[in-house]
Design an enzyme around this catalytic site. Sequence first.
Site, PDB file in Angstrom:
ATOM      1  N   ASP A  61      33.424  81.358  40.902  1.00 50.62           N
ATOM      2  CA  ASP A  61      33.549  80.871  39.429  1.00 50.62           C
ATOM      3  C   ASP A  61      33.471  79.326  39.532  1.00 50.62           C
ATOM      4  OD1 ASP A  61      33.887  80.085  36.873  1.00 50.62           O
ATOM      5  OD2 ASP A  61      35.219  81.729  36.562  1.00 50.62           O
TER       6      ASP A  61
ATOM      7  N   TYR B   4      24.694  66.968  29.020  1.00 46.73           N
ATOM      8  CA  TYR B   4      24.258  67.259  30.368  1.00 46.73           C
ATOM      9  C   TYR B   4      24.267  66.115  31.164  1.00 46.73           C
ATOM     10  CZ  TYR B   4      21.153  67.914  34.276  1.00 46.73           C
ATOM     11  OH  TYR B   4      20.363  68.226  35.496  1.00 46.73           O
TER      12      TYR B   4
ATOM     13  N   LYS C 184      26.842  65.300  34.290  1.00 47.43           N
ATOM     14  CA  LYS C 184      26.516  65.136  35.763  1.00 47.43           C
ATOM     15  C   LYS C 184      26.818  63.779  36.143  1.00 47.43           C
ATOM     16  CE  LYS C 184      24.082  67.215  37.950  1.00 47.43           C
ATOM     17  NZ  LYS C 184      24.278  68.144  38.847  1.00 47.43           N
TER      18      LYS C 184
ATOM     19  N   TRP D 190      12.806  66.504  36.994  1.00 47.45           N
ATOM     20  CA  TRP D 190      11.559  67.262  36.712  1.00 47.45           C
ATOM     21  C   TRP D 190      11.427  68.494  37.640  1.00 47.45           C
ATOM     22  CZ3 TRP D 190       7.158  64.254  33.670  1.00 47.45           C
ATOM     23  CH2 TRP D 190       7.863  63.355  32.683  1.00 47.45           C
TER      24      TRP D 190
END
Length: 289
Positions: A35, A124, A128, A149
Amino acid sequence: MKILLLGQHGQVSQELQLCLAGQAELVVRGRDQLDLGQPEQIRQLVRALRPELIINAAAHTAVDQAESEPELAFAINAMAPEVLAQEAAALDVPLIHYSTDYVFDGDKPTPYIEADEPNPLGVYGRSKLAGEQAIQAVGGAHLILRTSWVYSLHGRNFLLTMQRLLQERDALKVVADQIGAPTWAGSIAAATAELIGHWRSGQAGPWGTYHLTGQGETSWFGFASAIAEQLRTQGKATAQLEAIPSSAYPTPAQRPLNSRLDCSRLQRDWHIQLPDWHDALLECLANPR
């Protein structure tokens, strides 16, 4: 050499498992065994294994879903990399970590270089970026590889979605004003294996942050058109494609219009360059595995 690889079922991780098989003792962990939201679990694993290299190919990559679950996104994308960096530094071993074009806002008219100021548009990208900054703050030996991508023949990605929709529908609308470089997970894995080889042979470039994407550029519409072309060469009927602006396809998370990353620093420092995105697509489709 013992390598700890996180993100067992992810696209890049699955390709890494193929690339590195037989070259190292791979210890692979996925969400079923670890986890990433629990720092102590991460610490215990690293301290028990004492790997000679850590590769973090795990991430919360559901861009739209991250908007409604920011705590989880930051736990996986920011806190976990920080703990991994701390444990890697304590063992004096390198950490390889993957990041994203989404750390930028897409407003720059030319491809982004590593020194450009990040300005993520959504949860997101912010999570990051926080992961990048946490690794950099620890200061151990590391490679942060920003890519874009990502696709492959497994998991959930644009290639597989388009292959399905192009054969299910008569017409399909695809965004044409977001520009970037489709990057095959197999290319990322091969480049990572090459980076590891350079490091092990004493020919490593400087540690730090690098851009790693397919060469060239296209839009999501252009990518979809290339996928449709390959389906047609197999004698399969495809939907009629229509180019639309991002404004016609609203999503919970805003996407950068310019996702192009300048990869020349990686080529200069480590002598590594990925293939042209279209060539990589053909190689991916020709080698199902």
